[in-house]
Design a protein around this motif. Structure first.
Motif, PDB file in Angstrom:
ATOM      1  N   GLN A   1       1.667  26.554  88.971  1.00  0.00           N
ATOM      2  CA  GLN A   1       2.951  26.933  89.543  1.00  0.00           C
ATOM      3  C   GLN A   1       3.974  27.230  88.441  1.00  0.00           C
ATOM      4  N   ALA A   2       3.979  26.373  87.404  1.00  0.00           N
ATOM      5  CA  ALA A   2       4.912  26.576  86.291  1.00  0.00           C
ATOM      6  C   ALA A   2       4.673  27.931  85.645  1.00  0.00           C
ATOM      7  N   LEU A   3       3.399  28.265  85.493  1.00  0.00           N
ATOM      8  CA  LEU A   3       3.063  29.538  84.865  1.00  0.00           C
ATOM      9  C   LEU A   3       3.537  30.703  85.743  1.00  0.00           C
ATOM     10  N   ARG A   4       3.308  30.582  87.075  1.00  0.00           N
ATOM     11  CA  ARG A   4       3.720  31.663  87.982  1.00  0.00           C
ATOM     12  C   ARG A   4       5.219  31.902  87.898  1.00  0.00           C
ATOM     13  N   ASP A   5       5.977  30.808  87.813  1.00  0.00           N
ATOM     14  CA  ASP A   5       7.433  30.955  87.694  1.00  0.00           C
ATOM     15  C   ASP A   5       7.798  31.718  86.425  1.00  0.00           C
ATOM     16  N   GLU A   6       7.131  31.312  85.357  1.00  0.00           N
ATOM     17  CA  GLU A   6       7.395  31.946  84.061  1.00  0.00           C
ATOM     18  C   GLU A   6       7.086  33.444  84.115  1.00  0.00           C
ATOM     19  N   VAL A   7       5.909  33.764  84.701  1.00  0.00           N
ATOM     20  CA  VAL A   7       5.481  35.159  84.795  1.00  0.00           C
ATOM     21  C   VAL A   7       6.478  35.959  85.622  1.00  0.00           C
ATOM     22  N   SER A   8       6.899  35.404  86.781  1.00  0.00           N
ATOM     23  CA  SER A   8       7.834  36.128  87.646  1.00  0.00           C
ATOM     24  C   SER A   8       9.137  36.400  86.908  1.00  0.00           C
ATOM     25  N   GLN A   9       9.618  35.387  86.181  1.00  0.00           N
ATOM     26  CA  GLN A   9      10.866  35.559  85.432  1.00  0.00           C
ATOM     27  C   GLN A   9      10.745  36.679  84.409  1.00  0.00           C
ATOM     28  N   MET A  10       9.616  36.638  83.681  1.00  0.00           N
ATOM     29  CA  MET A  10       9.438  37.615  82.609  1.00  0.00           C
ATOM     30  C   MET A  10       9.318  39.022  83.178  1.00  0.00           C
ATOM     31  N   LEU A  11       8.527  39.176  84.242  1.00  0.00           N
ATOM     32  CA  LEU A  11       8.323  40.506  84.812  1.00  0.00           C
ATOM     33  C   LEU A  11       9.589  41.017  85.498  1.00  0.00           C
ATOM     34  N   ALA A  12      10.404  40.087  85.976  1.00  0.00           N
ATOM     35  CA  ALA A  12      11.675  40.501  86.576  1.00  0.00           C
ATOM     36  C   ALA A  12      12.566  41.149  85.519  1.00  0.00           C
ATOM     37  N   ARG A  13      12.471  40.648  84.301  1.00  0.00           N
ATOM     38  CA  ARG A  13      13.294  41.197  83.217  1.00  0.00           C
ATOM     39  C   ARG A  13      12.774  42.535  82.719  1.00  0.00           C
ATOM     40  N   THR A  14      11.440  42.669  82.628  1.00  0.00           N
ATOM     41  CA  THR A  14      10.870  43.824  81.932  1.00  0.00           C
ATOM     42  C   THR A  14      10.370  44.891  82.883  1.00  0.00           C
ATOM     43  N   GLY A  15      10.282  44.573  84.167  1.00  0.00           N
ATOM     44  CA  GLY A  15       9.596  45.460  85.091  1.00  0.00           C
ATOM     45  C   GLY A  15       8.134  45.045  85.160  1.00  0.00           C
TER      46      GLY A  15
ATOM     47  N   TYR B   1       7.448  49.564  78.396  1.00  0.00           N
ATOM     48  CA  TYR B   1       6.740  50.828  78.217  1.00  0.00           C
ATOM     49  C   TYR B   1       5.605  50.947  79.221  1.00  0.00           C
ATOM     50  N   LEU B   2       4.886  49.841  79.427  1.00  0.00           N
ATOM     51  CA  LEU B   2       3.795  49.855  80.403  1.00  0.00           C
ATOM     52  C   LEU B   2       4.335  50.170  81.797  1.00  0.00           C
ATOM     53  N   THR B   3       5.514  49.615  82.094  1.00  0.00           N
ATOM     54  CA  THR B   3       6.125  49.879  83.395  1.00  0.00           C
ATOM     55  C   THR B   3       6.392  51.372  83.567  1.00  0.00           C
ATOM     56  N   LYS B   4       6.848  51.989  82.472  1.00  0.00           N
ATOM     57  CA  LYS B   4       7.066  53.437  82.515  1.00  0.00           C
ATOM     58  C   LYS B   4       5.762  54.178  82.789  1.00  0.00           C
ATOM     59  N   LEU B   5       4.699  53.718  82.146  1.00  0.00           N
ATOM     60  CA  LEU B   5       3.391  54.345  82.348  1.00  0.00           C
ATOM     61  C   LEU B   5       2.992  54.253  83.818  1.00  0.00           C
ATOM     62  N   ARG B   6       3.269  53.097  84.394  1.00  0.00           N
ATOM     63  CA  ARG B   6       2.899  52.925  85.800  1.00  0.00           C
ATOM     64  C   ARG B   6       3.658  53.930  86.661  1.00  0.00           C
ATOM     65  N   GLU B   7       4.952  54.118  86.288  1.00  0.00           N
ATOM     66  CA  GLU B   7       5.754  55.072  87.046  1.00  0.00           C
ATOM     67  C   GLU B   7       5.200  56.485  86.910  1.00  0.00           C
ATOM     68  N   ARG B   8       4.518  56.731  85.786  1.00  0.00           N
ATOM     69  CA  ARG B   8       3.906  58.046  85.580  1.00  0.00           C
ATOM     70  C   ARG B   8       2.559  58.142  86.289  1.00  0.00           C
ATOM     71  N   GLY B   9       2.151  57.097  86.955  1.00  0.00           N
ATOM     72  CA  GLY B   9       0.922  57.151  87.732  1.00  0.00           C
ATOM     73  C   GLY B   9      -0.308  56.587  87.047  1.00  0.00           C
ATOM     74  N   VAL B  10      -0.102  55.768  86.027  1.00  0.00           N
ATOM     75  CA  VAL B  10      -1.245  55.148  85.361  1.00  0.00           C
ATOM     76  C   VAL B  10      -1.532  53.802  86.030  1.00  0.00           C
ATOM     77  N   ASN B  11      -2.797  53.598  86.387  1.00  0.00           N
ATOM     78  CA  ASN B  11      -3.177  52.305  86.969  1.00  0.00           C
ATOM     79  C   ASN B  11      -3.329  51.272  85.869  1.00  0.00           C
ATOM     80  N   ILE B  12      -2.623  50.161  85.995  1.00  0.00           N
ATOM     81  CA  ILE B  12      -2.738  49.115  84.979  1.00  0.00           C
ATOM     82  C   ILE B  12      -3.055  47.796  85.661  1.00  0.00           C
ATOM     83  N   ILE B  13      -4.112  47.165  85.157  1.00  0.00           N
ATOM     84  CA  ILE B  13      -4.477  45.851  85.671  1.00  0.00           C
ATOM     85  C   ILE B  13      -4.250  44.855  84.543  1.00  0.00           C
ATOM     86  N   GLY B  14      -3.591  43.762  84.854  1.00  0.00           N
ATOM     87  CA  GLY B  14      -3.309  42.773  83.817  1.00  0.00           C
ATOM     88  C   GLY B  14      -4.444  41.771  83.704  1.00  0.00           C
TER      89      GLY B  14
END
Lengths: 198, 664
Positions: free
Chosen positions: A120-134, A89-102
């Motif tokens: 490094q382990a955390l970065r891998d995890e984050v990339s995987q998760m964001l790849a799935r959800t946008g 849903y947040l990804t959709k918001l971004r597409e609508r032009g909302v600035n989101i900082i994590g």
């Protein structure tokens, strides 16, 4: 004498008055969820911070980088299952032009027990998760010691703050953000701010 | 079948208590003796049916009748029989029924032991108690009935009693507290009846006193036990958390403490009347407010009870009627009350007045700290949480004048004192206290913080001045035995209450200042040192209980080469709910507790352990017991059990103002 009497009568009514006032608050309290927290910083500026970027080495972010734009700060973590639901849903918001900082909230890291943090382990995890959800985030602030989260009055994830272009916190939402909540709580404020800016 | 009978019994009891509320009050209003005379029988009848109803719930729980929602969600067939009984108050609905049982029990007790009261007063007291009974019974029947059925589809096994509550301390903690909360309703009823009759005399105070003390006694024990349970069961080494629900029990206790001092003044000297009545109303009001806080879910608390706005609304409505009504009555009637006695600035009256003020300020601080988060948020100022630091700081400020006055007050006489006569005595007590405190603290500890010194000094000050007073009183007589004989029960009660308080203060100060804790990770065979004790982690063993399995860390503790204790810190997993529970292992002694709690197993096979060394912590609960003993002493006093002659036998020093009409 009679005015004296009146005065003393009023004194005896003080407990009643206090009690009735208290009842008003208790009554109101029945209809609000005590676990839904509102930051004590509403109407105040985002507290000063200097924290590293989650994904890029040596990149630092501070409160000054935030000025000049209306944006959301979204508190999240890979450990948080509600965030997983919220991210698309947040990804959709971004597409609508909302600035989101994590604001990445690391849960339960304890330097005494857990030793060196494995970024490094955390970065891998984050990339995987964001790849799935946008990926809804412009960038992610990494708050390892939960200091900014503490200053903001964050009690968990997900939580979202609406901050105006002067860096003042206008809204604080505990729990996931979805279309219903966005419309009820955020949309009007958000468009209002945009208009002012335009 | 049996649960249905329980429900019907409760309905009949409700009917009787409605009559109990109407008949005597109407009778007293219209001066109709026949109506007033119905009260005792109605009170007893109500009590019998409420007890039958409770017996039905106990029966259902003992026979694993999972057709009941309540039994299915608070018990299980593998639960030991005694926990099956205690599970009847382990959940919200059952706890409310227990409350009703106690309300009915107190009402019956009042009706039995008030035979010598004049009818108008007796009828009104029972009528008010009947009214309170109606409120709680309607609530139980309509909003939270433990007799709700799951038929036709019911489970073959229950959810089990929350493992936290499967502990001997928890068996008696809630009933004790409820006895206290409900006991205050008796004092409340006496106050309302007195306001209604318009006679706030010494008789009223004298009658209220034993009931207040009984309620206070239960509250003291309940709070002490709750604190001990939190300490031994929750595995975090703390004994007081300033949680809203803890505060809810502390507020009535503080008010009840103020009330029993104030009642003494009103009874013996005939002053502070309207103030005492206000306290009597406030005591039960805070009980009700506590119930509201606990049951409505308006505040975040570790005590997770039901959070149903309908229930909260009912209790708030009831609270508004009972407290609002009585405070309105107070506002109308109390201004007409005159306090006759005279006293000077330097007198026991004023000392007790200060005690009352400080206790009420303490209550207000607790109330403020508990409710401010709610008010703050409702005013749109954001969420705040108020925790330990606020309360601790406020209470440290309050303690200083409180303990100081507490040390002086027993030495003062009623009416007036010459300051000069006391000056040298007080100076002597002060010097002795400072010397003892200094010698004790500096010989045992390397570092003494000013606040610790102050708190311990105040405790010692109370202790020394109390002893001083005893010595002075006994040596006045020709022989010490004669002197001791002359001291009354209520004098010893005062001594015991004050010394108990001193013990608590001492213990809190020393435990807070000198507790040491360590979180360690240990492999079996390793050892750590803490405060001169060596903790050797011998290993992990499996444990199997009636309804749980788990493992225990065996830790042997050595001091100076000698084995002091072997501790088994357990981690239990309860079979039915799959909940984990920490059972801390404690080696207790009067000088220190050694406390080990077992944490999780870490990745590399090591275990997380938490080890505490807590000096003098036992004295906190021991102090509570000593305080409670004071209540017992007064209750055993002949004056409150016997007839009028007992009162005249009281030492001639205390003159009771003759009360009109009523002779006991």
């Amino acid at each position: 004498m009679s005015s004296d009497n009146k005065k003393s009568k009023l004194v005896f009514a003080v407990p009643l008055i206090i009690f009735l006032l208290l009842c008003v608050f208790l009554f109101k309290g029945l209809f609000s969820n005590p676990r839904e927290l509102q930051t004590g910083r509403l109407g105040q500026a985002v507290p000063a911070f200097t924290l590293p970027d989650l994904m890029v080495d040596d990149k630092l972010w501070s409160d000054k980088d935030l000025a000049g734009k209306v944006y959301l700060i979204n508190v999240w973590g890979t450990w948080c299952t509600t965030c997983l639901v919220e991210l698309p849903y947040l990804t959709k918001l971004r597409e609508r032009g909302v600035n989101i900082i994590g604001l990445y909230l690391e849960q339960g890291y304890d330097p005494d027990f857990d030793g060196e943090f494995n970024i490094q382990a955390l970065r891998d995890e984050v990339s995987q998760m964001l790849a799935r959800t946008g990926n809804p985030y412009q960038y992610n602030i990494f708050d390892l010691n939960r200091s900014l989260a503490f200053d903001l009055g964050v009690s968990g994830a997900p939580e979202t703050f609406l901050v105006d272009s002067k860096g003042v916190i206008l809204l604080h939402h505990t729990g996931d953000l979805n279309e219903r909540i966005w419309r009820a709580k955020f949309a009007s404020k958000f468009t209002e701010l945009k208009e002012v800016k335009l | 079948m049996i649960p249905e009978l329980g429900y019907i019994s409760l309905t009949i009891a409700l009917g009787l208590s409605i009559l109990l509320c109407i008949y005597p009050l109407w009778g007293a209003y219209t001066n109709n003796l026949r109506l007033m005379r119905a009260a005792p029988a109605l009170a007893l009848g109500q009590c019998v049916f409420v007890f039958l109803s409770y017996a039905a719930l106990v029966y259902a729980s003992l026979t694993d009748d999972f057709t009941l929602v309540y039994v299915a969600s608070n018990s299980s067939s593998s639960l030991p029989w005694y926990y099956k009984i205690t599970s009847t108050w382990g959940g919200h609905e059952g706890a409310m029924l227990l409350w009703v049982v106690m309300q009915a029990g107190w009402t019956a007790l009042v009706s039995i032991s008030s035979k010598s009261l004049p009818w108008p007063l007796r009828a009104r007291v029972l009528g008010v108690l009947g009214f309170l009974g109606v409120g709680f019974m309607v609530y139980t029947l309509l909003m939270s009935s433990p007799f709700e059925s799951l038929l036709p589809y019911y489970p073959v096994e229950g959810h089990d009693l929350n493992p936290l509550l499967q502990d001997p301390g928890m068996i008696i903690h809630p009933p004790l507290l409820y006895m206290g909360y409900v006991g205050l309703s008796v004092t409340f009823s006496f106050a309302i009846a007195a306001l209604l009759t318009g006679k706030l005399d010494n008789t009223w105070a004298k009658w209220s006193r034993p009931w207040t003390i009984a309620a206070w006694l239960f509250l003291t024990l309940g709070i002490a036990l709750g604190s001990w349970w939190a300490y031994s069961e929750l595995g975090w080494g703390g004994w007081w958390f300033w949680d809203p629900v803890e505060n809810a029990s502390l507020m009535p206790w503080l008010i009840a403490t103020a009330l029993l001092h104030s009642l003494a003044v009103t009874e013996k000297r005939g002053v502070f009347k309207s103030w005492t009545v206000l306290l009597a109303i406030a005591g039960f009001s805070f009980s009700l407010l506590g119930t509201f806080i606990v049951r409505s879910g308006v505040l975040v608390s570790v005590h997770a009870f039901t959070t149903d706005p309908g229930r909260g609304m009912f209790i708030l409505g009831f609270l508004a009627i009972v407290v609002g009504g009585s405070l309105a009555l107070y506002a109308m009637r109390a201004s007409k009350v005159n306090s006759a006695g005279r006293y000077r600035l330097f007198s026991r009256e004023v000392a007790l007045w200060c005690n009352n003020i400080l206790l009420c300020v303490a209550t207000l601080i607790v109330m403020l700290g508990t409710l401010l988060p709610l008010v703050h948020k409702e005013l749109g100022m954001g969420s705040i949480s108020i925790g330990e630091p606020f309360f601790n700081e406020m209470f440290s400020y309050l303690l200083v004048p409180f303990a100081f006055i507490l040390g002086i007050a027993p030495l003062l006489r009623w009416k007036q004192n010459k300051f000069n006569a006391l000056q040298s005595k007080l100076a002597l007590v002060a010097i002795i206290s400072i010397v003892i405190t200094g010698a004790w603290l500096y010989s045992s500890y390397d570092f003494v913080a000013p606040i610790t010194f102050m708190a311990v000094l105040l405790a010692v000050w109370v202790f020394v001045s109390t002893l001083f007073d005893i010595v002075e009183k006994t040596t006045k007589q020709t022989s010490i035995t004669l002197g001791l004989k002359q001291l009354t029960n209520s004098y010893w009660a005062m001594v015991s209450g004050h010394i108990g308080f001193a013990c608590v203060v001492m213990s809190v100060a020393l435990t807070s200042a000198y507790s040491v804790e360590r979180d360690v990770r240990m492999h079996p065979g390793e050892q750590v040192q803490l405060n001169g004790y060596e903790y050797h982690f011998d290993g992990i063993k499996e444990i199997i209980g009636a309804n749980y399995t788990g493992h225990a860390a065996v830790v042997s503790v050595h001091s100076e080469g000698e084995k002091v204790a072997e501790l088994h810190a357990e981690k239990r997993r309860y079979n039915v709910g799959m909940q984990f529970m920490t059972e801390a292992a404690i080696d207790a002694s009067l000088a220190r507790d050694l406390y080990v709690a077992l944490g999780e197993q870490l990745n590399d096979g090591a275990w997380a352990l938490r080890i505490y060394h807590k000096p003098y912590i036992r004295w906190m609960w021991l102090g509570g017991l000593i305080m409670a003993f004071a209540g017992l002493l007064i209750l055993l006093d002949k004056r409150y059990r016997g007839t009028s002659s007992a009162e005249q036998r009281q030492s001639g020093k205390i003159k009771t103002v003759p009360s009109a009409e009523v002779q006991l």
